[in-house]
Structures are given as structure tokens and as C-alpha cells.
Write a protein that holds these residues in place. Structure first.
Motif, PDB file in Angstrom:
ATOM      1  N   ARG A 260      47.945 113.985  22.463  1.00  0.00           N
ATOM      2  CA  ARG A 260      46.537 113.776  22.823  1.00  0.00           C
ATOM      3  C   ARG A 260      45.666 113.720  21.562  1.00  0.00           C
TER       4      ARG A 260
ATOM      5  N   ARG B 214      60.327 114.632  31.229  1.00  0.00           N
ATOM      6  CA  ARG B 214      58.968 115.164  31.226  1.00  0.00           C
ATOM      7  C   ARG B 214      58.218 114.807  29.948  1.00  0.00           C
ATOM      8  N   TYR B 215      58.939 114.576  28.849  1.00  0.00           N
ATOM      9  CA  TYR B 215      58.277 114.126  27.626  1.00  0.00           C
ATOM     10  C   TYR B 215      57.757 112.700  27.807  1.00  0.00           C
TER      11      TYR B 215
ATOM     12  N   PHE C  86      55.545 121.819  33.845  1.00  0.00           N
ATOM     13  CA  PHE C  86      55.801 121.697  32.417  1.00  0.00           C
ATOM     14  C   PHE C  86      56.042 123.058  31.771  1.00  0.00           C
TER      15      PHE C  86
ATOM     16  N   HIS D  38      56.492 121.257  26.360  1.00  0.00           N
ATOM     17  CA  HIS D  38      55.871 120.014  26.821  1.00  0.00           C
ATOM     18  C   HIS D  38      54.371 120.027  26.538  1.00  0.00           C
ATOM     19  N   GLU D  39      53.755 121.173  26.738  1.00  0.00           N
ATOM     20  CA  GLU D  39      52.309 121.259  26.520  1.00  0.00           C
ATOM     21  C   GLU D  39      51.969 121.139  25.036  1.00  0.00           C
TER      22      GLU D  39
ATOM     23  N   ARG E 222      52.196 117.567  24.387  1.00  0.00           N
ATOM     24  CA  ARG E 222      51.006 116.923  24.940  1.00  0.00           C
ATOM     25  C   ARG E 222      49.805 117.090  24.009  1.00  0.00           C
ATOM     26  N   ASP E 223      49.599 118.310  23.521  1.00  0.00           N
ATOM     27  CA  ASP E 223      48.465 118.557  22.629  1.00  0.00           C
ATOM     28  C   ASP E 223      48.534 117.662  21.399  1.00  0.00           C
TER      29      ASP E 223
ATOM     30  N   VAL F  78      54.649 112.926  29.898  1.00  0.00           N
ATOM     31  CA  VAL F  78      53.460 113.311  29.128  1.00  0.00           C
ATOM     32  C   VAL F  78      52.847 112.095  28.447  1.00  0.00           C
TER      33      VAL F  78
ATOM     34  N   GLU G 225      51.201 109.811  31.064  1.00  0.00           N
ATOM     35  CA  GLU G 225      49.974 110.424  31.590  1.00  0.00           C
ATOM     36  C   GLU G 225      48.835 110.327  30.590  1.00  0.00           C
ATOM     37  N   GLU G 226      49.126 110.665  29.344  1.00  0.00           N
ATOM     38  CA  GLU G 226      48.059 110.724  28.339  1.00  0.00           C
ATOM     39  C   GLU G 226      47.554 109.342  27.957  1.00  0.00           C
TER      40      GLU G 226
END
Length: 378
Positions: A19, A70-71, A7, A11-12, A15-16, A74, A77-78
Motif C-alpha cells: 500500500r 493470500r499474498y 489474514f 500478510h498485513e 499489505r502495508d 492482497v 485488493e490493494e
């Protein structure tokens, strides 16, 4: 989850934010929504407002134009890590919306995609029928061309988002003799003859609205045919690989949630004068699960990048779906065992995860179907 080189910083950040959305606005209400059997519609609009729905959609239709799977990864995954099974964002954004993006006319995209992005138009796809299961070539729902419209008749079952959805992509037989002569139709809620049947009572995923759908002489305008007539089987086959990849990502995320819940529990729970984690059996069980998760993660990350490059192979996607769904089943069961009697209580998240995870080996193609796909390619 430990950040991976797979990532980028964007992306992170995504994700933050996602989440935080789950922690603040979803997880506190999970038990309430499970009891109600439904996730409220305003949650979809909130997800759209925050930019979490179909980020790949082009800017001219209201999306962010982020054509990077990848989005989607995310999000899947989350949701798995949050033990959230009711809010079917992956189905909406990663499985159904791409049909409109890939095969829709310009008019269809202008009409539907802005609502898909905002959460005002929740999506579902209706393939499975009471007597067909995974055999798409056996679909009995029919559509006949009648001048300026198609007449749609049939029944579908096990339709996720069946109650909440505003737009359903319906697979129907349109060629009288060709076994695979199917077409796809964009059918709107509220049309005469389109009836939502009973909401199905499942052993898990209680907040996910799964329903029966009935179509009785539904008048579908010709402009709501998706793609070309009689090409539905080909389109469905084309989209099954990313669907199975999405399911695989979610399964691995849920297995990680099972591991995290269990680690927290066994490091606090005392038995025979020591923590459960201090028993060698406990450590070995959890170490084995972690190893399988980490190995599977590398494979999924590779397939995501292949999908980004347009080279995702259907056999690889089947292998990924088979491996991760079976791993989720093993992980959930072994983790629940370490909770003892408490694991069997519905108030403990591990028990609800265990029940909800069971269907991962069935939907989007059962484990047996995945094995058949792999075997045919050998």
C-alpha cells in the motif's frame, strides 16, 4: 480495509508495504500514465525489487517461495482500492506466471522465472483472437512442427501487457483435426515475425497497454513448447478458475474504492442546507453497497483458502467472477450518481473508475459465459 481474521500478521505487513508503494510511487503518477497510455517499464522493476512480483516462485528461481494465494489476494485488493488499472501485476504474477510454474520444464523455469520475479521479464498471455472471443476451441492461430522448431502464424487481440511484455504465452492450434487440439508456446519479444500491432484505444483503463499481436512465420524452438503438445486447451481450462478468482478479488477491491471515494464526497458536499450524507436516499444507497461488499468478501475469502488447498472449483470461481463484476458495475454507477455532474468529469477518480470498471463484466469470460458455466453444472 478493516483487517480480517482471514489474514495473518505476515500478510498485513506485506499489505502495508504494498500500500505504501502504491501511495508513494504509483498513485501520484496515474493521470500522467493515463495520458501516455502506458506504465513505464521501470515501475515493473521497482515492484520486483520490493518483492511484489510472483512471491510464490521458489527460492531457487529468485522468488520468496510463498505459496499462499493470500499474498496475490492482497495485491489484487490493494490495486483495486487504489483505483489502479494500468499496472497489471495480477495478470503477470497471478495469471501468467503460474503457467510456467505448473507446466514449464526445468530449463524454462531457470530461463524465465528469475526475470519474472525481478520485473525484467513482463508477462502476457495471448488467447483471444479477432473472430473468436471467449470460444477457445475456435482459435485459428496455428503452429506446425518443422524439425527443431514450430512455425507460428496468426493474430491475437485485446492482449493486456501487449506492448510492455517480454514473454507471451501464445495459444495455437497444433492438431489438424481435434477441435481442442491446442498447444501453448513461450514466445519472446524481438523474434523475427513477431510484431506488436496498434495499441488499442479503450474507453477506460487508459494506462494499461492493450494491443494486437501478429505472428508471421515465427520460428519457435521446440524447447519453447510449454507442457505437452496438443494439451493447451486442458491447461487453459485448468488455469481459468484462479484467473477468474483474481479478477473477482480486484473487482471487489475497486467497488470498495468507489464506496470510499463516495463516502468522503457526500460527507463534505452540501445541498439544500445539509450534507449529502444526511439525506436518507444517500445513506440507504451506500448501506446497500456496503452490505453486498461484505457478503461477497466472505465468499471470496473462502475460495482463496480453497485455492490454497488445491480444491478451487471452476463453477465457484465463475460464480465469484459473475457476482463481483456485476456488483462493481452497480456500485460504480450508483456511486457516480451521488457525485452529480462532477462524477462525469474525468478529473474525478470516480468517473475514471466507472469507465475502467465496465470491462470487468467482459474479460476473463463475460457475465454470459459465467452464467453458462454455472447453468451447465446445475
Amino acid at each position: 480495509m478493516i483487517p480480517r481474521r482471514h489474514f495473518d500478521a505476515e500478510h498485513e505487513l506485506f499489505r502495508d508495504n504494498f500500500r505504501r508503494f502504491l501511495a508513494d510511487e504509483i498513485v501520484p503518477h496515474q493521470r500522467e500514465w493515463e495520458a501516455a497510455g502506458m506504465v513505464p517499464r521501470q515501475v515493473w522493476r521497482r515492484a520486483g525489487e520490493l518483492g511484489f512480483l510472483a512471491p510464490f516462485v521458489d527460492e531457487q528461481y529468485g522468488g520468496a517461495g510463498c505459496r499462499d494465494f493470500r499474498y496475490d489476494q492482497v495485491v489484487a485488493e490493494e490495486l483495486g482500492l487504489a483505483n489502479e488499472w494500468g499496472l497489471a501485476l495480477g495478470l503477470h504474477s497471478s495469471l501468467v506466471a503460474p503457467y510456467i510454474d505448473a507446466f514449464g520444464s526445468e530449463a524454462q523455469k531457470r530461463r524465465y522465472l528469475p526475470g519474472v520475479v525481478s520485473g525484467d521479464c513482463v508477462l502476457a498471455v495471448a488467447m483471444t483472437e479477432p473472430g473468436t472471443g471467449s470460444d477457445l476451441a475456435a482459435i485459428q492461430t496455428r503452429a506446425e512442427l518443422r524439425g527443431d522448431h514450430w512455425r507460428l502464424d496468426g493474430a491475437k487481440t485485446f492482449i493486456s501487457n501487449g506492448v510492455n511484455s517480454d514473454l507471451v504465452i501464445v495459444a495455437a492450434r497444433t492438431h489438424p483435426t481435434e477441435k481442442r487440439g491446442l498447444s501453448l508456446f513461450l514466445v519472446e519479444k524481438g523474434w523475427d515475425g513477431f510484431e506488436i500491432g496498434r495499441k488499442l484505444d479503450k474507453i477506460g483503463q487508459h494506462s494499461q497497454d492493450t494491443a494486437e499481436l501478429f505472428f508471421r512465420d515465427v520460428r519457435v524452438p521446440v524447447e519453447n513448447l510449454l507442457g505437452e503438445p496438443h494439451q493447451g486447451f486442458r491447461m487453459l481450462m485448468q488455469m481459468l478458475a484462479p484467473e477468474r478468482l483474481t479478477c473477482a478479488i480486484g473487482s471487489l477491491g475497486a467497488a470498495r474504492a468507489a464506496l470510499a471515494l463516495t463516502l468522503d464526497y457526500v460527507k463534505q458536499r452540501q445541498a439544500f442546507g445539509q450534507r449529502l450524507f444526511d439525506f436518507q436516499n444517500t445513506r440507504f444507497e451506500l448501506a446497500a453497497i456496503k452490505t453486498e461488499l461484505d457478503v461477497g468478501q466472505v465468499y471470496l475469502d473462502r475460495l482463496v483458502m480453497e485455492h490454497n488447498a488445491g480444491s478451487l472449483d471452476a463453477v465457484d470461481a465463475a460464480e465469484a467472477k459473475l457476482w463481483t463484476s456485476e456488483l462493481l458495475g452497480r456500485a460504480a454507477d450508483r456511486c457516480l450518481q451521488l457525485f452529480g455532474g462532477y462524477g462525469y468529469m474525468a478529473e474525478y477518480p470516480i468517473g475514471r473508475l466507472w469507465a475502467s470498471a465496465r470491462v470487468a463484466r467482459i474479460y476473463a469470460g463475460s457475465s454470459e459465459i459465467m452464467k453458462e458455466i454455472v447453468a451447465r453444472a446445475m
